[in-house]
Scaffold this motif. Structure first.
Motif, PDB file in Angstrom:
ATOM      1  N   PHE A 105      -3.185  12.515 -14.666  1.00  0.00           N
ATOM      2  CA  PHE A 105      -2.616  12.208 -13.359  1.00  0.00           C
ATOM      3  C   PHE A 105      -2.926  10.784 -12.929  1.00  0.00           C
ATOM      4  N   ASP A 106      -2.510   9.812 -13.724  1.00  0.00           N
ATOM      5  CA  ASP A 106      -2.697   8.419 -13.318  1.00  0.00           C
ATOM      6  C   ASP A 106      -1.373   7.849 -12.815  1.00  0.00           C
ATOM      7  N   SER A 132      -2.739   6.053   0.567  1.00  0.00           N
ATOM      8  CA  SER A 132      -3.987   6.200  -0.174  1.00  0.00           C
ATOM      9  C   SER A 132      -3.760   6.158  -1.689  1.00  0.00           C
ATOM     10  N   ALA A 133      -4.194   7.203  -2.422  1.00  0.00           N
ATOM     11  CA  ALA A 133      -4.047   7.201  -3.875  1.00  0.00           C
ATOM     12  C   ALA A 133      -2.591   7.299  -4.314  1.00  0.00           C
ATOM     13  N   GLY A 134      -1.702   7.759  -3.443  1.00  0.00           N
ATOM     14  CA  GLY A 134      -0.275   7.758  -3.776  1.00  0.00           C
ATOM     15  C   GLY A 134       0.257   6.362  -3.992  1.00  0.00           C
ATOM     16  N   CYS A 135      -0.442   5.358  -3.436  1.00  0.00           N
ATOM     17  CA  CYS A 135      -0.037   3.964  -3.623  1.00  0.00           C
ATOM     18  C   CYS A 135      -0.190   3.533  -5.080  1.00  0.00           C
ATOM     19  N   GLN A 136      -1.059   4.191  -5.825  1.00  0.00           N
ATOM     20  CA  GLN A 136      -1.208   3.860  -7.238  1.00  0.00           C
ATOM     21  C   GLN A 136       0.082   4.174  -7.999  1.00  0.00           C
ATOM     22  N   ALA A 137       0.679   5.316  -7.690  1.00  0.00           N
ATOM     23  CA  ALA A 137       1.961   5.664  -8.314  1.00  0.00           C
ATOM     24  C   ALA A 137       3.042   4.684  -7.897  1.00  0.00           C
ATOM     25  N   ALA A 138       3.040   4.296  -6.623  1.00  0.00           N
ATOM     26  CA  ALA A 138       4.057   3.371  -6.125  1.00  0.00           C
ATOM     27  C   ALA A 138       3.947   2.011  -6.798  1.00  0.00           C
ATOM     28  N   VAL A 139       2.719   1.506  -6.934  1.00  0.00           N
ATOM     29  CA  VAL A 139       2.506   0.204  -7.578  1.00  0.00           C
ATOM     30  C   VAL A 139       2.860   0.272  -9.062  1.00  0.00           C
ATOM     31  N   ALA A 140       2.468   1.347  -9.730  1.00  0.00           N
ATOM     32  CA  ALA A 140       2.815   1.494 -11.152  1.00  0.00           C
ATOM     33  C   ALA A 140       4.318   1.528 -11.341  1.00  0.00           C
ATOM     34  N   VAL A 153       5.768   0.000   0.873  1.00  0.00           N
ATOM     35  CA  VAL A 153       4.904   0.079   2.050  1.00  0.00           C
ATOM     36  C   VAL A 153       3.677   0.863   1.615  1.00  0.00           C
ATOM     37  N   LEU A 154       2.527   0.216   1.601  1.00  0.00           N
ATOM     38  CA  LEU A 154       1.287   0.819   1.105  1.00  0.00           C
ATOM     39  C   LEU A 154       0.344   1.012   2.286  1.00  0.00           C
ATOM     40  N   VAL A 155       0.126   2.271   2.648  1.00  0.00           N
ATOM     41  CA  VAL A 155      -0.672   2.608   3.817  1.00  0.00           C
ATOM     42  C   VAL A 155      -2.101   2.949   3.374  1.00  0.00           C
ATOM     43  N   ASP A 156      -3.051   2.093   3.734  1.00  0.00           N
ATOM     44  CA  ASP A 156      -4.449   2.252   3.321  1.00  0.00           C
ATOM     45  C   ASP A 156      -4.544   2.598   1.831  1.00  0.00           C
ATOM     46  N   PRO A 157      -4.024   1.720   0.983  1.00  0.00           N
ATOM     47  CA  PRO A 157      -3.915   2.036  -0.449  1.00  0.00           C
ATOM     48  C   PRO A 157      -5.265   2.144  -1.139  1.00  0.00           C
ATOM     49  N   PHE A 158      -5.395   3.165  -1.961  1.00  0.00           N
ATOM     50  CA  PHE A 158      -6.611   3.318  -2.761  1.00  0.00           C
ATOM     51  C   PHE A 158      -6.445   2.510  -4.043  1.00  0.00           C
ATOM     52  N   LEU A 159      -6.298   1.198  -3.838  1.00  0.00           N
ATOM     53  CA  LEU A 159      -6.211   0.240  -4.932  1.00  0.00           C
ATOM     54  C   LEU A 159      -7.479  -0.600  -4.989  1.00  0.00           C
ATOM     55  N   ILE A 160      -8.348  -0.344  -4.035  1.00  0.00           N
ATOM     56  CA  ILE A 160      -9.629  -1.024  -3.954  1.00  0.00           C
ATOM     57  C   ILE A 160     -10.568  -0.080  -3.210  1.00  0.00           C
ATOM     58  N   ALA A 161     -11.841  -0.149  -3.511  1.00  0.00           N
ATOM     59  CA  ALA A 161     -12.785   0.788  -2.891  1.00  0.00           C
ATOM     60  C   ALA A 161     -14.136   0.129  -2.691  1.00  0.00           C
ATOM     61  N   GLY A 162     -14.857   0.610  -1.699  1.00  0.00           N
ATOM     62  CA  GLY A 162     -16.209   0.136  -1.448  1.00  0.00           C
ATOM     63  C   GLY A 162     -17.182   0.627  -2.502  1.00  0.00           C
ATOM     64  N   ARG A 163     -18.410   0.103  -2.420  1.00  0.00           N
ATOM     65  CA  ARG A 163     -19.413   0.394  -3.447  1.00  0.00           C
ATOM     66  C   ARG A 163     -19.736   1.883  -3.527  1.00  0.00           C
ATOM     67  N   GLY A 164     -19.821   2.555  -2.388  1.00  0.00           N
ATOM     68  CA  GLY A 164     -20.170   3.972  -2.383  1.00  0.00           C
ATOM     69  C   GLY A 164     -19.164   4.821  -3.128  1.00  0.00           C
ATOM     70  N   SER A 238      -9.734   0.589 -10.101  1.00  0.00           N
ATOM     71  CA  SER A 238      -9.899  -0.625 -10.908  1.00  0.00           C
ATOM     72  C   SER A 238      -8.818  -0.762 -11.973  1.00  0.00           C
ATOM     73  N   SER A 239      -8.092   0.310 -12.234  1.00  0.00           N
ATOM     74  CA  SER A 239      -7.055   0.275 -13.269  1.00  0.00           C
ATOM     75  C   SER A 239      -5.792  -0.447 -12.818  1.00  0.00           C
ATOM     76  N   TYR A 240      -5.710  -0.822 -11.552  1.00  0.00           N
ATOM     77  CA  TYR A 240      -4.429  -1.283 -11.006  1.00  0.00           C
ATOM     78  C   TYR A 240      -4.421  -2.761 -10.629  1.00  0.00           C
ATOM     79  N   HIS A 241      -5.487  -3.481 -10.886  1.00  0.00           N
ATOM     80  CA  HIS A 241      -5.539  -4.884 -10.474  1.00  0.00           C
ATOM     81  C   HIS A 241      -4.443  -5.715 -11.136  1.00  0.00           C
ATOM     82  N   ASN A 242      -4.231  -5.523 -12.432  1.00  0.00           N
ATOM     83  CA  ASN A 242      -3.180  -6.280 -13.117  1.00  0.00           C
ATOM     84  C   ASN A 242      -1.793  -5.860 -12.638  1.00  0.00           C
ATOM     85  N   MET A 243      -1.606  -4.567 -12.414  1.00  0.00           N
ATOM     86  CA  MET A 243      -0.304  -4.084 -11.941  1.00  0.00           C
ATOM     87  C   MET A 243       0.054  -4.690 -10.597  1.00  0.00           C
TER      88      MET A 243
END
Length: 325
Positions: A105-106, A132-140, A153-164, A238-243
C-alpha cells in the motif's frame, strides 16, 4: 497475604486489559451501505474501489488519509459539488473499498489503481484533493502520470514528519510482527480512534461521537484489521522527496497551524520543493481542516481551482500565505 497478592495482581491486570481492549467495531455489510448512499464499487487490479460522485462540472477526485475514508470530506462536498463533479474515492485498504492484505500500500500502488479508476469512469485530467497520507498517492500519480492530473490540493500532507513520528515508523519497521499485533488491537478500540481524533485537532475536546464514527464505523468492513499493518508499512514519507520535485502541475499545499505531525517550518520547506506551489497556513486548524474549518478551507480552494481550470500557465513557485485567523 503475599500468595494472595501474587494471584490478585495478575488477575486485576488481566481484567483491566480486558476492559481496555474489549472493543470491536460492528461488522458492516458493504453492499447494503453502497446501495444506501448511492455509491459504487469499481473493480481494479487488487480489488474493488468504493466511490461516490456528486454534482456537475470540472472533475475533482478526493482522497482520504491513513485508515480514513471519504466521509472526511462531507463538510466541504456540498459547496464544491454545486459547480464541480466531485468524486469521493476510498483507496484500496480504506473505507468501503476492498482490503487486500498482501498488497504493497504505497503511493505507486495507489496511483496505478487510481489511473485505472479514472479510465473506467472516463474522468479526464481532474484536480486531485487529498488529505494526510492520501497525499502520497496524489503526488505519486502526478509524478508518474502527469497527463492525468490538472492540479493538486494537498491538505496537511504526510510527505514530511517530525522526529517523533519518524521514530515510531522506524520502530515499526524493526518489529513488524509486534507492530501488527499492537495495531490490530488498538485500532479496534473506539477510545483509541477518539484519542487519534483529539491529537489531530487544534481543539481536542471538541471531538464529537459523530467525528469518531466517521473514521471508526468502516473498520467493521471485511479485511480491515488484516490489511492494517501493510497499510502502515506503505506510508514512509521519506520515499516521496524525489517525487515531490518531479510534480509539474500547480499545487496548493494547505497546512493547519496546530498540526502536530510536523512543524510549520517543515511545511513551508515542503512547499518550496514543488516546482509550482502555493502554501497556505490555516491558523484555526490542526491536521483535519476539512472537518475543523471547512468554510475556511473552501475559501482557499476556490481561487486555486479557478486559476487551474481557466489557465494552463503554472502558478508562481513557492508562494506562502498565512491565514490571519
Amino acid at each position: 497475604m503475599e500468595a494472595l497478592l501474587k494471584f490478585a495482581i495478575p488477575l486485576i491486570g488481566g481484567l483491566l486489559a480486558g476492559l481496555v481492549f474489549r472493543g470491536r467495531p460492528h461488522p458492516i455489510d458493504v453492499s447494503a451501505h453502497v446501495e444506501q448512499v448511492g455509491g459504487k464499487r469499481t473493480l481494479v487490479e487488487g480489488g474493488r474501489m468504493y466511490s461516490r460522485s456528486l454534482g456537475h462540472g470540472p472533475d475533482l477526485v478526493m482522497l482520504p488519509g491513513f485508515a480514513g475514508n471519504s466521509s472526511t470530506w462531507e463538510f466541504i462536498t456540498p459547496d464544491l459539488a454545486s459547480d464541480h463533479h466531485v468524486h469521493l474515492v476510498d483507496l484500496l485498504g480504506h473505507g468501503f473499498s476492498d482490503k487486500p492484505s498482501t498488497a504493497a500500500f504505497d503511493g505507486d500502488f495507489h496511483a496505478n489503481r487510481l489511473v485505472e479508476w479514472l479510465r473506467i469512469h472516463e474522468v479526464q485530467n481532474p484536480v486531485v484533493i487529498a488529505s494526510s497520507a492520501g497525499c502520497q498517492a496524489a503526488v505519486a500519480m502526478a509524478s508518474t502520470y502527469p497527463q492525468h492530473v490538472r492540479g493538486l490540493v494537498l491538505v496537511d500532507p504526510f510527505l514530511i514528519a517530525g522526529r517523533g513520528i519518524r521514530s515510531v515508523l522506524a520502530i515499526a519497521k524493526l518489529f513488524p510482527r509486534i507492530t501488527a499485533f499492537v495495531m490490530r488491537r488498538l485500532y479496534a478500540q473506539r477510545w483509541f480512534v477518539r484519542f487519534g481524533q483529539m491529537l489531530g485537532r487544534r481543539e481536542p475536546w471538541r471531538v464529537t461521537a459523530a467525528d469518531v464514527d466517521r473514521q471508526y464505523v468502516p473498520y467493521g468492513t471485511p479485511g480491515f484489521f488484516e490489511a492494517l499493518p501493510a497499510m502502515l508499512a506503505g506510508i514512509d514519507p521519506s520515499s516521496y522527496h524525489n517525487m515531490v520535485q518531479e510534480v509539474e502541475c500547480p499545487v496548493l499545499l494547505v497546512w493547519g497551524a496546530a498540526d502536530r505531525t510536523a512543524t510549520l517550518g517543515q511545511a513551508r520547506w515542503l512547499g518550496c520543493q514543488f516546482q509550482h506551489a502555493e502554501t497556505v497556513i490555516l491558523a484555526e486548524a490542526g491536521h483535519l481542516p476539512q472537518e475543523e474549518v471547512p468554510a475556511d478551507l473552501v475559501a482557499r480552494l476556490r481561487p486555486f481551482l479557478r486559476s487551474v481550470e481557466t489557465s494552463s500557465t503554472p502558478r508562481p513557485s513557492a508562494t506562502i500565505q498565512d491565514d490571519p485567523g
